[in-house]
Design a protein around this motif. Structure first.
Motif, PDB file in Angstrom:
ATOM      1  N   VAL A  19       0.871  -1.100   0.078  1.00 22.68           N
ATOM      2  CA  VAL A  19       0.036   0.128  -0.008  1.00 22.68           C
ATOM      3  C   VAL A  19       0.934   1.266  -0.016  1.00 22.68           C
ATOM      4  CG1 VAL A  19      -1.763   1.385   1.354  1.00 22.68           C
ATOM      5  CG2 VAL A  19      -1.995  -1.308   1.066  1.00 22.68           C
ATOM      6  N   ARG A  20       2.089   1.210   0.788  1.00 21.70           N
ATOM      7  CA  ARG A  20       2.909   2.399   0.985  1.00 21.70           C
ATOM      8  C   ARG A  20       3.674   2.541  -0.492  1.00 21.70           C
ATOM      9  NH1 ARG A  20       3.399   1.033   6.390  1.00 21.70           N
ATOM     10  NH2 ARG A  20       5.290  -0.039   6.112  1.00 21.70           N
ATOM     11  N   LEU A  21       4.006   1.387  -1.157  1.00 25.30           N
ATOM     12  CA  LEU A  21       4.653   1.380  -2.349  1.00 25.30           C
ATOM     13  C   LEU A  21       4.010   2.230  -3.325  1.00 25.30           C
ATOM     14  CD1 LEU A  21       6.286  -2.138  -2.709  1.00 25.30           C
ATOM     15  CD2 LEU A  21       7.444   0.090  -1.746  1.00 25.30           C
ATOM     16  N   THR A  22       2.675   2.079  -3.292  1.00 27.08           N
ATOM     17  CA  THR A  22       1.704   2.928  -4.215  1.00 27.08           C
ATOM     18  C   THR A  22       1.665   4.306  -4.027  1.00 27.08           C
ATOM     19  OG1 THR A  22      -0.380   2.782  -3.020  1.00 27.08           O
ATOM     20  CG2 THR A  22      -0.116   0.803  -4.359  1.00 27.08           C
ATOM     21  N   ARG A  23       1.879   4.582  -2.836  1.00 26.94           N
ATOM     22  CA  ARG A  23       1.971   6.097  -2.746  1.00 26.94           C
ATOM     23  C   ARG A  23       3.500   6.532  -3.136  1.00 26.94           C
ATOM     24  NH1 ARG A  23       0.500   7.388   3.289  1.00 26.94           N
ATOM     25  NH2 ARG A  23       0.179   9.380   2.399  1.00 26.94           N
ATOM     26  N   ALA A  78      11.331   4.633 -10.115  1.00 26.62           N
ATOM     27  CA  ALA A  78      10.098   4.685 -10.719  1.00 26.62           C
ATOM     28  C   ALA A  78       9.717   3.320 -11.536  1.00 26.62           C
ATOM     29  CB  ALA A  78       9.543   6.107 -11.601  1.00 26.62           C
ATOM     30  N   ALA A  79      10.581   3.021 -12.479  1.00 30.36           N
ATOM     31  CA  ALA A  79      10.512   1.964 -13.236  1.00 30.36           C
ATOM     32  C   ALA A  79      10.400   0.700 -12.443  1.00 30.36           C
ATOM     33  CB  ALA A  79      11.834   1.840 -14.072  1.00 30.36           C
ATOM     34  N   THR A  80      11.318   0.630 -11.465  1.00 29.38           N
ATOM     35  CA  THR A  80      11.093  -0.760 -10.318  1.00 29.38           C
ATOM     36  C   THR A  80      10.017  -0.802  -9.791  1.00 29.38           C
ATOM     37  OG1 THR A  80      13.555  -0.598 -10.296  1.00 29.38           O
ATOM     38  CG2 THR A  80      12.306  -2.048  -8.857  1.00 29.38           C
ATOM     39  N   LEU A  81       9.519   0.321  -9.382  1.00 30.31           N
ATOM     40  CA  LEU A  81       8.145   0.494  -8.642  1.00 30.31           C
ATOM     41  C   LEU A  81       7.003   0.076  -9.526  1.00 30.31           C
ATOM     42  CD1 LEU A  81       8.434   3.362  -6.245  1.00 30.31           C
ATOM     43  CD2 LEU A  81       8.043   0.895  -5.489  1.00 30.31           C
ATOM     44  N   ALA A  82       7.032   0.516 -10.954  1.00 36.29           N
ATOM     45  CA  ALA A  82       6.131   0.464 -11.697  1.00 36.29           C
ATOM     46  C   ALA A  82       5.957  -1.196 -12.034  1.00 36.29           C
ATOM     47  CB  ALA A  82       6.182   0.976 -13.087  1.00 36.29           C
ATOM     48  N   LYS A  83       6.949  -2.048 -12.008  1.00 37.76           N
ATOM     49  CA  LYS A  83       7.041  -3.263 -12.370  1.00 37.76           C
ATOM     50  C   LYS A  83       6.634  -4.103 -11.339  1.00 37.76           C
ATOM     51  CE  LYS A  83      10.343  -6.908 -14.093  1.00 37.76           C
ATOM     52  NZ  LYS A  83      11.442  -7.469 -13.828  1.00 37.76           N
ATOM     53  N   THR A  84       6.885  -3.595  -9.999  1.00 35.94           N
ATOM     54  CA  THR A  84       6.412  -4.077  -8.752  1.00 35.94           C
ATOM     55  C   THR A  84       4.881  -4.242  -8.740  1.00 35.94           C
ATOM     56  OG1 THR A  84       8.241  -3.770  -7.720  1.00 35.94           O
ATOM     57  CG2 THR A  84       6.548  -4.299  -6.348  1.00 35.94           C
ATOM     58  N   LEU A  85       3.966  -3.173  -9.190  1.00 36.21           N
ATOM     59  CA  LEU A  85       2.931  -2.674  -9.121  1.00 36.21           C
ATOM     60  C   LEU A  85       2.101  -2.885 -10.395  1.00 36.21           C
ATOM     61  CD1 LEU A  85       3.289   0.546  -6.977  1.00 36.21           C
ATOM     62  CD2 LEU A  85       2.744  -1.575  -6.002  1.00 36.21           C
ATOM     63  N   GLY A  86       2.663  -3.665 -11.136  1.00 38.76           N
ATOM     64  CA  GLY A  86       1.914  -3.961 -12.383  1.00 38.76           C
ATOM     65  C   GLY A  86       1.583  -2.948 -13.152  1.00 38.76           C
ATOM     66  N   ALA A  87       2.398  -1.441 -13.030  1.00 35.15           N
ATOM     67  CA  ALA A  87       1.871  -0.509 -13.583  1.00 35.15           C
ATOM     68  C   ALA A  87       2.739  -0.384 -15.225  1.00 35.15           C
ATOM     69  CB  ALA A  87       2.248   0.895 -13.034  1.00 35.15           C
ATOM     70  N   ASP A  88       3.433  -1.359 -15.323  1.00 37.27           N
ATOM     71  CA  ASP A  88       4.064  -1.462 -16.574  1.00 37.27           C
ATOM     72  C   ASP A  88       3.351  -2.267 -17.717  1.00 37.27           C
ATOM     73  OD1 ASP A  88       4.530  -3.899 -15.322  1.00 37.27           O
ATOM     74  OD2 ASP A  88       6.468  -4.242 -16.116  1.00 37.27           O
ATOM     75  N   THR A  89       2.108  -3.011 -16.995  1.00 37.96           N
ATOM     76  CA  THR A  89       1.502  -3.834 -18.297  1.00 37.96           C
ATOM     77  C   THR A  89      -0.043  -3.132 -18.335  1.00 37.96           C
ATOM     78  OG1 THR A  89       0.783  -5.171 -16.398  1.00 37.96           O
ATOM     79  CG2 THR A  89       2.677  -5.819 -17.801  1.00 37.96           C
ATOM     80  N   THR A  90      -1.039  -3.574 -19.238  1.00 41.20           N
ATOM     81  CA  THR A  90      -2.465  -3.184 -18.869  1.00 41.20           C
ATOM     82  C   THR A  90      -3.221  -4.374 -18.550  1.00 41.20           C
ATOM     83  OG1 THR A  90      -2.748  -3.969 -21.314  1.00 41.20           O
ATOM     84  CG2 THR A  90      -1.919  -1.671 -20.995  1.00 41.20           C
TER      85      THR A  90
ATOM     86  N   LEU B 208      -3.723  -4.262  -6.071  1.00 45.25           N
ATOM     87  CA  LEU B 208      -4.390  -5.436  -6.544  1.00 45.25           C
ATOM     88  C   LEU B 208      -3.527  -5.996  -7.666  1.00 45.25           C
ATOM     89  CD1 LEU B 208      -6.997  -7.028  -5.958  1.00 45.25           C
ATOM     90  CD2 LEU B 208      -8.119  -5.749  -7.622  1.00 45.25           C
ATOM     91  N   ALA B 209      -3.018  -5.229  -8.569  1.00 44.72           N
ATOM     92  CA  ALA B 209      -2.204  -5.876  -9.685  1.00 44.72           C
ATOM     93  C   ALA B 209      -0.887  -6.543  -8.996  1.00 44.72           C
ATOM     94  CB  ALA B 209      -1.733  -4.513 -10.370  1.00 44.72           C
ATOM     95  N   HIS B 210      -0.336  -5.881  -7.932  1.00 47.26           N
ATOM     96  CA  HIS B 210       0.771  -6.765  -7.537  1.00 47.26           C
ATOM     97  C   HIS B 210       0.523  -8.048  -6.770  1.00 47.26           C
ATOM     98  CE1 HIS B 210       4.397  -7.374  -5.045  1.00 47.26           C
ATOM     99  NE2 HIS B 210       3.724  -7.715  -4.062  1.00 47.26           N
ATOM    100  N   LEU B 211      -0.845  -7.927  -6.160  1.00 44.74           N
ATOM    101  CA  LEU B 211      -1.189  -9.588  -5.543  1.00 44.74           C
ATOM    102  C   LEU B 211      -1.399 -10.486  -6.809  1.00 44.74           C
ATOM    103  CD1 LEU B 211      -3.538  -7.903  -2.842  1.00 44.74           C
ATOM    104  CD2 LEU B 211      -1.474  -8.947  -2.588  1.00 44.74           C
ATOM    105  N   ILE B 212      -2.041  -9.891  -7.937  1.00 45.70           N
ATOM    106  CA  ILE B 212      -2.120 -10.778  -9.028  1.00 45.70           C
ATOM    107  C   ILE B 212      -0.945 -11.433  -9.462  1.00 45.70           C
ATOM    108  CG2 ILE B 212      -3.337 -10.977 -11.492  1.00 45.70           C
ATOM    109  CD1 ILE B 212      -5.460  -8.888 -10.523  1.00 45.70           C
ATOM    110  N   LYS B 213      -0.205 -10.426  -9.764  1.00 45.72           N
ATOM    111  CA  LYS B 213       0.955 -10.792 -10.357  1.00 45.72           C
ATOM    112  C   LYS B 213       1.721 -12.091  -9.659  1.00 45.72           C
ATOM    113  CE  LYS B 213       4.017  -7.834 -12.606  1.00 45.72           C
ATOM    114  NZ  LYS B 213       4.729  -6.758 -12.959  1.00 45.72           N
ATOM    115  N   ARG B 214       1.767 -11.723  -8.186  1.00 47.89           N
ATOM    116  CA  ARG B 214       2.184 -12.386  -7.040  1.00 47.89           C
ATOM    117  C   ARG B 214       1.652 -13.908  -7.417  1.00 47.89           C
ATOM    118  NH1 ARG B 214       2.654 -10.130  -1.172  1.00 47.89           N
ATOM    119  NH2 ARG B 214       0.632 -11.412  -0.769  1.00 47.89           N
ATOM    120  N   GLN B 215       0.435 -14.143  -7.787  1.00 49.37           N
ATOM    121  CA  GLN B 215      -0.380 -15.191  -7.707  1.00 49.37           C
ATOM    122  C   GLN B 215       0.169 -16.234  -8.779  1.00 49.37           C
ATOM    123  OE1 GLN B 215      -2.707 -17.036  -6.141  1.00 49.37           O
ATOM    124  NE2 GLN B 215      -3.087 -15.367  -4.500  1.00 49.37           N
TER     125      GLN B 215
END
Lengths: 216, 216
Positions: A19-23, A78-90, B208-215
């Protein structure tokens, strides 16, 4: 053995940290748009009202090496966080509930800009089924599982009245949804393989009410 | 001295604990509507995916004594949580931003049921000013500070595009708002006396995207 455990720890980031990583990611995007090159943990901490040791500890969960005397490299972090949070895909989504909230979500311009694309809106009310919302038409909730399965939808947003939330969650799971965002005040239960996140505006208002009471 | 400090500790509940208290309160309301009399920390923990020691520790922050071998007294705990979260009083609010999200918030039926009453909706767009939303008419954002001050509004909801969020926050503060709920993706800055809570749907989607990727 030690290496295996450490790898596992890296992929299983505690929920509160995620949750904090998203912030942090929101802050990093802002910095990137201002063409900042470096940012320190204490700057991030101050902007978000955290301690810098929390920020450093949280960021130690992700695999990022671009740290120097000047702080973290903005572009790299920013790029690493994007990957972790799935923000680099749709991601493809459906909205269930075509009331005021569901309607607003279906038209929310920020979602597609962040990679979240709404492919369908569903409701059980015959008066709503068939209505246009932007470029979509409201579909019957009974066709929801099949739609999710055939279109390989990733995420379902639940924006129905609280008492119908669990029933909708069951339909989403039946269609093999990958994750659910619950926007109702009710707790929903899903199989362990289907993660749930929740956004509760009323909870945020109650959090705020507590902080205001504390002030006076 | 020790007593004074312990009193202070009781009134200053850590932010993360307050957020979890709002979730316990939602569960307690559900239990109350089912006429349950007692609930254990391990039941609450299981429903919310926490450990029972977290639940017990969190609840030790509020002044509640109704604990027995059967667990917590539902009615009593709900009442104490309501007091802590300001759910035993009513709060007046304004919504700033009459776009899709602001529109949905202004009509959201759950707010008045939970004691949060919307008294005004504001926008800067001449095309929106004067339009009806339910029983309200959209007002010019320039009249916002005076409205807040004269009507003694408690809470301002920011539902404008991200780039306008700080400017709106400044107007709310100028009118002596007591607290702000930020629904944009941007971090806003206010004086220490004006607490801010944030609800970020995009952040929840990224979690949620992170949790899905983790699955997978």
């Amino acid at each position: 053995m030690f290496n295996l455990m450490s790898k596992k720890a890296k992929t299983h980031i505690p929920r509160g940290v995620v949750v904090r990583l998203t912030r942090y990611y929101a802050i990093l995007q802002e910095l990137r748009s201002r063409r900042a090159q470096w940012v320190s943990s204490s700057d991030i901490a101050e902007w978000l009202g955290l301690t810098s040791s929390t920020v450093r500890q949280d960021l130690s969960h992700i695999d990022f090496r671009g740290i120097s005397r000047k702080g973290y490299n903005v572009e790299g972090l920013a790029a690493t966080l994007a990957k972790t949070l799935g923000a680099d895909t749709t991601w493809s989504m459906v909205v269930v509930g075509a009331g005021n909230l569901g309607h607003a979500l279906a038209l929310h311009e920020e979602f597609p800009r962040k990679g979240f694309h709404i492919k369908g809106v569903f409701d059980s009310d015959p008066a709503k089924i068939g209505r246009r919302i932007g470029s979509l038409r409201v579909m019957d909730v009974l066709t929801l599982p099949r739609f999710i399965y055939e279109k390989k939808i990733d995420i379902g947003l639940i924006a129905v009245p609280s008492q119908a939330a669990q029933q909708v969650a069951d339909l989403l799971v039946a269609g093999r949804i990958r994750g659910i965002l619950n926007l109702t005040q009710t707790h929903i239960v899903t199989p362990k393989t289907v993660p749930v996140a929740a956004t509760r505006i009323v909870s945020s208002l109650q959090e705020l009410a507590h902080l205001i009471k504390r002030q006076s």
